[in-house]
Scaffold this active site. Structure first.
Site, PDB file in Angstrom:
ATOM      1  N   SER A  56       0.842  -1.189   0.000  1.00  0.00           N
ATOM      2  CA  SER A  56       0.000   0.000   0.000  1.00  0.00           C
ATOM      3  C   SER A  56       0.876   1.237   0.000  1.00  0.00           C
ATOM      4  O   SER A  56       2.019   1.210   0.454  1.00  0.00           O
ATOM      5  CB  SER A  56      -0.902  -0.004   1.240  1.00  0.00           C
ATOM      6  OG  SER A  56      -1.718   1.141   1.263  1.00  0.00           O
ATOM      7  N   ASP A  57       0.340   2.318  -0.503  1.00  0.00           N
ATOM      8  CA  ASP A  57       1.029   3.595  -0.426  1.00  0.00           C
ATOM      9  C   ASP A  57      -0.016   4.697  -0.480  1.00  0.00           C
ATOM     10  O   ASP A  57      -1.190   4.443  -0.787  1.00  0.00           O
ATOM     11  CB  ASP A  57       2.042   3.751  -1.564  1.00  0.00           C
ATOM     12  CG  ASP A  57       3.109   4.769  -1.196  1.00  0.00           C
ATOM     13  OD1 ASP A  57       3.966   4.436  -0.357  1.00  0.00           O
ATOM     14  OD2 ASP A  57       3.074   5.893  -1.715  1.00  0.00           O
ATOM     15  N   GLN A  58       0.421   5.890  -0.170  1.00  0.00           N
ATOM     16  CA  GLN A  58      -0.467   7.047  -0.210  1.00  0.00           C
ATOM     17  C   GLN A  58       0.300   8.213  -0.821  1.00  0.00           C
ATOM     18  O   GLN A  58       1.477   8.418  -0.504  1.00  0.00           O
ATOM     19  CB  GLN A  58      -0.936   7.415   1.194  1.00  0.00           C
ATOM     20  CG  GLN A  58      -2.012   8.490   1.218  1.00  0.00           C
ATOM     21  CD  GLN A  58      -2.552   8.685   2.618  1.00  0.00           C
ATOM     22  OE1 GLN A  58      -1.834   9.123   3.499  1.00  0.00           O
ATOM     23  NE2 GLN A  58      -3.818   8.365   2.811  1.00  0.00           N
TER      24      GLN A  58
END
Length: 105
Positions: A69-71
């Site tokens: 995941s990343d943002q």
């Protein structure tokens, strides 16, 4: 799924808390990934690429389901990276004041 280990490809306490709230048994692995945007890459493309690269970079030895995941933060159409220091954090927060901010996850 009983024979698979759930692996969170992140050392983020926030992401770990999300899985803990779901009462899931999991382990964490530190991803090894260059988070530098590629020229011409959209925020959506960047966040998808980083999530995939983070998951693929984790070295696991048992059958696993790996969550990557990343943002990405975008202000005025510009991708804003991590501040890494106090001065940069203050600059970013000042720039964000009164503006709409978009986060892609």
């Amino acid at each position: 799924m009983k024979n698979y280990q759930l692996v969170l490809a992140s050392t983020s306490p926030f992401r770990q808390e999300i899985l803990k709230k779901l009462h899931l048994d999991f382990v964490t692995a530190k991803p090894d990934c260059d988070e530098t945007p590629i020229a011409g890459e959209s925020p959506q493309q960047l966040v998808m690429r980083l999530a995939e690269e983070k998951a693929k970079s984790c070295q696991v030895t048992s059958p696993s389901l790996i969550i990557g995941s990343d943002q990405v933060c975008v202000i005025d159409g510009e991708i804003i990276g991590k501040p890494h220091n106090r001065e940069k954090a203050i600059e970013q927060l000042s720039r964000q004041s009164g503006k709409s901010i978009t986060f892609y996850t």
